[in-house]
Design a protein around this motif. Structure first.
Motif, PDB file in Angstrom:
ATOM      1  N   ALA A   1      15.061 -24.817  36.396  1.00  0.00           N
ATOM      2  CA  ALA A   1      13.738 -24.204  36.241  1.00  0.00           C
ATOM      3  C   ALA A   1      13.808 -23.004  35.297  1.00  0.00           C
ATOM      4  CB  ALA A   1      13.203 -23.772  37.603  1.00  0.00           C
ATOM      5  N   LEU A   2      14.852 -22.225  35.428  1.00  0.00           N
ATOM      6  CA  LEU A   2      15.045 -21.069  34.547  1.00  0.00           C
ATOM      7  C   LEU A   2      15.249 -21.538  33.110  1.00  0.00           C
ATOM      8  CD1 LEU A   2      15.241 -18.003  34.548  1.00  0.00           C
ATOM      9  CD2 LEU A   2      17.651 -18.213  35.174  1.00  0.00           C
ATOM     10  N   HIS A   3      16.058 -22.582  32.932  1.00  0.00           N
ATOM     11  CA  HIS A   3      16.318 -23.133  31.596  1.00  0.00           C
ATOM     12  C   HIS A   3      15.030 -23.612  30.950  1.00  0.00           C
ATOM     13  CE1 HIS A   3      17.855 -26.263  28.741  1.00  0.00           C
ATOM     14  NE2 HIS A   3      18.614 -25.233  28.407  1.00  0.00           N
ATOM     15  N   GLN A   4      14.153 -24.209  31.725  1.00  0.00           N
ATOM     16  CA  GLN A   4      12.879 -24.714  31.191  1.00  0.00           C
ATOM     17  C   GLN A   4      11.938 -23.581  30.796  1.00  0.00           C
ATOM     18  OE1 GLN A   4      11.641 -27.237  34.415  1.00  0.00           O
ATOM     19  NE2 GLN A   4      12.836 -28.982  33.681  1.00  0.00           N
ATOM     20  N   GLN A   5      12.073 -22.425  31.403  1.00  0.00           N
ATOM     21  CA  GLN A   5      11.182 -21.298  31.099  1.00  0.00           C
ATOM     22  C   GLN A   5      11.611 -20.504  29.870  1.00  0.00           C
ATOM     23  OE1 GLN A   5      10.005 -18.645  34.196  1.00  0.00           O
ATOM     24  NE2 GLN A   5       9.732 -20.278  35.689  1.00  0.00           N
ATOM     25  N   ILE A   6      12.814 -20.771  29.351  1.00  0.00           N
ATOM     26  CA  ILE A   6      13.326 -19.988  28.217  1.00  0.00           C
ATOM     27  C   ILE A   6      13.583 -20.930  27.039  1.00  0.00           C
ATOM     28  CG2 ILE A   6      15.092 -18.364  27.430  1.00  0.00           C
ATOM     29  CD1 ILE A   6      15.583 -17.729  30.428  1.00  0.00           C
TER      30      ILE A   6
ATOM     31  N   ASP B   1      20.496  -7.631  24.460  1.00  0.00           N
ATOM     32  CA  ASP B   1      20.663  -9.018  24.053  1.00  0.00           C
ATOM     33  C   ASP B   1      19.374  -9.795  24.313  1.00  0.00           C
ATOM     34  OD1 ASP B   1      22.448 -11.463  23.533  1.00  0.00           O
ATOM     35  OD2 ASP B   1      21.651 -11.879  25.543  1.00  0.00           O
ATOM     36  N   LYS B   2      18.946 -10.612  23.354  1.00  0.00           N
ATOM     37  CA  LYS B   2      17.658 -11.289  23.513  1.00  0.00           C
ATOM     38  C   LYS B   2      17.646 -12.226  24.713  1.00  0.00           C
ATOM     39  CE  LYS B   2      17.866 -15.401  20.577  1.00  0.00           C
ATOM     40  NZ  LYS B   2      17.279 -16.065  19.431  1.00  0.00           N
ATOM     41  N   TRP B   3      18.764 -12.885  24.987  1.00  0.00           N
ATOM     42  CA  TRP B   3      18.779 -13.807  26.120  1.00  0.00           C
ATOM     43  C   TRP B   3      18.687 -13.058  27.438  1.00  0.00           C
ATOM     44  CZ3 TRP B   3      17.053 -17.835  24.221  1.00  0.00           C
ATOM     45  CH2 TRP B   3      17.514 -18.396  23.030  1.00  0.00           C
ATOM     46  N   THR B   4      19.325 -11.904  27.515  1.00  0.00           N
ATOM     47  CA  THR B   4      19.225 -11.090  28.728  1.00  0.00           C
ATOM     48  C   THR B   4      17.778 -10.704  28.983  1.00  0.00           C
ATOM     49  OG1 THR B   4      21.475 -10.228  28.570  1.00  0.00           O
ATOM     50  CG2 THR B   4      19.886  -8.880  29.777  1.00  0.00           C
ATOM     51  N   VAL B   5      17.114 -10.246  27.951  1.00  0.00           N
ATOM     52  CA  VAL B   5      15.711  -9.835  28.088  1.00  0.00           C
ATOM     53  C   VAL B   5      14.862 -11.010  28.557  1.00  0.00           C
ATOM     54  CG1 VAL B   5      13.681  -9.054  26.796  1.00  0.00           C
ATOM     55  CG2 VAL B   5      15.890  -7.949  26.428  1.00  0.00           C
ATOM     56  N   LEU B   6      15.079 -12.182  27.986  1.00  0.00           N
ATOM     57  CA  LEU B   6      14.282 -13.352  28.362  1.00  0.00           C
ATOM     58  C   LEU B   6      14.605 -13.834  29.773  1.00  0.00           C
ATOM     59  CD1 LEU B   6      14.299 -15.243  24.950  1.00  0.00           C
ATOM     60  CD2 LEU B   6      12.416 -13.970  25.989  1.00  0.00           C
TER      61      LEU B   6
END
Length: 154
Positions: free
Chosen positions: A54-59, A34-39
């Motif tokens: 912080a995680l949300h801002q990086q993806i 899944d692309k979101w898992t990879v990111l």
């Protein structure tokens, strides 16, 4: 895996242990592919624990809901830990487990492979698209595994 597929594989002599393994492999590949898992794994691989914001801002492009669902699934699979600190305001951090770090290593390997071969992939896509345009067709309409006369198969 549905009951019909299980029955079909069992009738071909596939052992129950193999059926369980096949089912788990399919399930895990769905998760890690899944692309979101990879990111998310990539973002968590780049440093220490991160807070949700912080995680949300990086993806880029991921919604808060999708990030929350992805983190929940990764936590369930034992790839990510969720640590809630008893502070005011509450602080929750996410980090990769050793299992998650090993997935991060595999993801890094795939990224390295893509970087090494990206020009070839781009060239192949361009050639394929030009062939399709010249033929006036759509590859998706050909169906999986169908080779057309005159088409060069790689």
């Amino acid at each position: 895996m549905d009951a019909a597929m299980r029955a079909d594989l069992a009738s071909r002599g596939v052992s129950p242990e193999c059926l369980e393994t096949i089912e788990l492999v399919r399930d895990v590949l769905t998760r890690v592919g899944d692309k979101w898992t990879v990111l998310v794994v990539g973002a968590l691989s780049s440093g220490g624990p991160l807070r949700f914001t912080a995680l949300h801002q990086q993806i880029p492009g991921i919604s808060q809901r999708m990030l929350s669902q992805t983190l929940r699934s990764l936590t369930r699979d034992g790839l990510v830990t969720r640590t809630a600190h008893a502070e005011m305001p509450p602080r929750v951090e996410y980090a990769l487990t050793p299992l998650g770090r090993s997935l991060g290593d595999a993801v890094a390997g795939v990224v390295s492979w893509v970087r090494k071969h990206q020009s070839q992939i781009i060239d192949n896509r361009g050639e394929f698209d030009r062939d399709e345009a010249a033929r006036g067709g759509d590859a998706a309409a050909d169906g999986p595994g169908r080779d057309l006369p005159g088409r060069r198969v790689r």
